[in-house]
Design a protein around this motif. Structure first.
Motif, short mmCIF file in Angstrom:
data_model
loop_
_atom_site.label_atom_id
_atom_site.label_comp_id
_atom_site.label_asym_id
_atom_site.label_seq_id
_atom_site.Cartn_x
_atom_site.Cartn_y
_atom_site.Cartn_z
N PHE A 37 56.79 76.00 106.47
CA PHE A 37 57.42 75.66 104.91
C PHE A 37 57.50 74.30 104.88
CE2 PHE A 37 59.33 79.73 106.88
CZ PHE A 37 58.80 80.59 105.93
N THR A 38 57.63 74.04 103.61
CA THR A 38 57.57 72.66 103.08
C THR A 38 59.16 72.45 102.37
OG1 THR A 38 56.80 73.19 100.96
CG2 THR A 38 55.26 71.86 102.47
N ARG A 39 59.60 73.52 101.95
CA ARG A 39 60.84 73.78 101.47
C ARG A 39 61.73 74.93 101.49
NH1 ARG A 39 63.79 70.59 97.62
NH2 ARG A 39 64.87 71.76 96.05
N ILE A 40 63.01 74.79 101.79
CA ILE A 40 63.64 76.13 101.82
C ILE A 40 65.00 75.66 101.28
CG2 ILE A 40 65.32 77.23 103.44
CD1 ILE A 40 63.09 77.10 105.65
N GLU A 41 65.36 76.68 100.26
CA GLU A 41 66.58 76.58 99.27
C GLU A 41 67.48 77.83 99.90
OE1 GLU A 41 65.91 75.46 95.25
OE2 GLU A 41 63.99 75.53 95.87
N GLY A 42 68.43 77.61 100.62
CA GLY A 42 69.15 78.78 100.86
C GLY A 42 70.10 78.69 102.34
N ASP A 43 70.58 79.68 102.55
CA ASP A 43 71.45 79.58 103.76
C ASP A 43 70.60 80.18 104.86
OD1 ASP A 43 73.33 81.98 105.47
OD2 ASP A 43 74.11 80.00 105.17
N PHE A 69 51.02 84.18 101.02
CA PHE A 69 52.16 83.28 100.93
C PHE A 69 51.69 81.80 100.91
CE2 PHE A 69 54.63 86.54 103.98
CZ PHE A 69 54.46 87.39 102.80
N SER A 70 50.49 81.56 101.25
CA SER A 70 50.19 80.00 101.44
C SER A 70 50.14 79.34 100.16
CB SER A 70 48.83 80.21 102.10
OG SER A 70 48.19 78.74 101.98
N GLY A 71 50.87 78.07 100.06
CA GLY A 71 51.06 77.32 98.82
C GLY A 71 51.91 78.05 98.07
N LYS A 72 52.68 79.07 98.39
CA LYS A 72 53.70 79.76 97.11
C LYS A 72 55.04 79.77 97.64
CE LYS A 72 50.01 82.79 95.35
NZ LYS A 72 49.56 84.42 95.41
N THR A 73 55.85 79.78 96.54
CA THR A 73 57.27 80.22 96.98
C THR A 73 57.74 81.55 96.79
OG1 THR A 73 57.97 78.02 95.98
CG2 THR A 73 59.59 79.53 96.00
N HIS A 74 58.24 82.18 97.92
CA HIS A 74 58.83 83.73 97.67
C HIS A 74 60.47 83.51 97.89
CE1 HIS A 74 58.01 83.11 102.14
NE2 HIS A 74 59.00 83.67 102.25
N ARG A 75 61.19 84.59 97.58
CA ARG A 75 62.53 85.04 97.88
C ARG A 75 62.70 85.96 98.71
NH1 ARG A 75 65.51 83.61 92.92
NH2 ARG A 75 66.74 85.20 93.46
N PRO A 115 67.66 83.28 99.18
CA PRO A 115 67.07 82.12 99.58
C PRO A 115 65.42 82.08 99.10
CG PRO A 115 68.05 83.07 101.54
CD PRO A 115 67.80 84.18 100.44
N LYS A 116 64.94 80.93 98.82
CA LYS A 116 63.80 80.55 98.43
C LYS A 116 62.88 79.75 99.14
CE LYS A 116 63.28 79.08 93.95
NZ LYS A 116 63.75 78.51 92.72
#
Length: 199
Positions: free
Chosen positions: A169-175, A102-108, A129-130
């Motif tokens: 995490f550096t970024r979270i998009e979602g609830d 997961f390191s350095g990547k975005t997952h859903r 969520p991403k």
């Protein structure tokens, strides 16, 4: 309130606690579904990760709904890494391996919820969520796993966002609730339409 009784088709303490904290009285009943066998079938058919999560949520809800009266909530969450489903780690070594991937990547987090009544699905919802994981050093991963302990093995991504997992995490998009395993806000909205909660 009037309305049908609510049953959570899950042994998940996190989902039960989210419902209880939101004022939903729900009896928790384990669905006793063979998830590994179901996943193997879905993956042999090259089913999309989101569809796998939805099918499993439906399977759980229907199984309990066939034996119990009321609104039965089935949920499932699958981690989607570039189209590949990632299951809960079997041990701490696998948890470390997952975090390295997961390191350095975005997952859903494909998070599905299905409500069944009288053995039939009556409502479904999918949220995804991403989450972007920062680059993780091997020393950090080792320290993180040692501090967090084997409770992480109960989670699909080897993290609990409400605890030290926030450091990943550096970024979270979602609830937030969805990341914890339950798309709570749309669920509460549906329960209001059914008279379980006040509107």
């Amino acid at each position: 309130m009037t309305g049908s009784p609510v049953i959570l088709a899950s042994g998940s303490e996190s989902r039960r606690r989210l419902l209880a904290n939101a004022g939903v009285k729900a009896e928790a009943i384990r669905p006793n579904v063979d998830e590994d066998a179901a996943k193997a079938t879905y993956r042999a058919d090259n089913m999309r990760v989101a569809d796998q999560a939805m099918k499993l949520a439906e399977l759980k809800a229907i199984k309990v709904s066939q034996r119990h009266t009321g609104l039965v909530i089935g949920g499932d969450q699958m981690l989607n890494l570039d189209g590949e489903p990632i299951d809960k780690p079997k041990d701490m070594a696998e948890a470390a391996s997952h975090l390295k991937r997961f390191s350095g990547k975005t997952h859903r987090l494909e998070t599905a919820i299905v409500i069944a009544e009288n053995g039939q699905p009556v409502w479904r919802h999918l949220s995804a969520p991403k989450l972007t994981v920062r680059p993780l050093s091997e020393d950090f991963i080792a320290s993180y796993l040692d501090t967090s302990g084997e409770g992480l093995l109960k989670t699909v991504g080897a993290y609990m966002l409400e605890d030290l997992g926030a450091q990943l995490f550096t970024r979270i998009e979602g609830d937030y609730f969805t990341i914890l395993g339950l798309p709570l806000l749309p669920l509460l909205d549906y329960l209001r339409t059914r008279g379980v909660l006040q509107s």
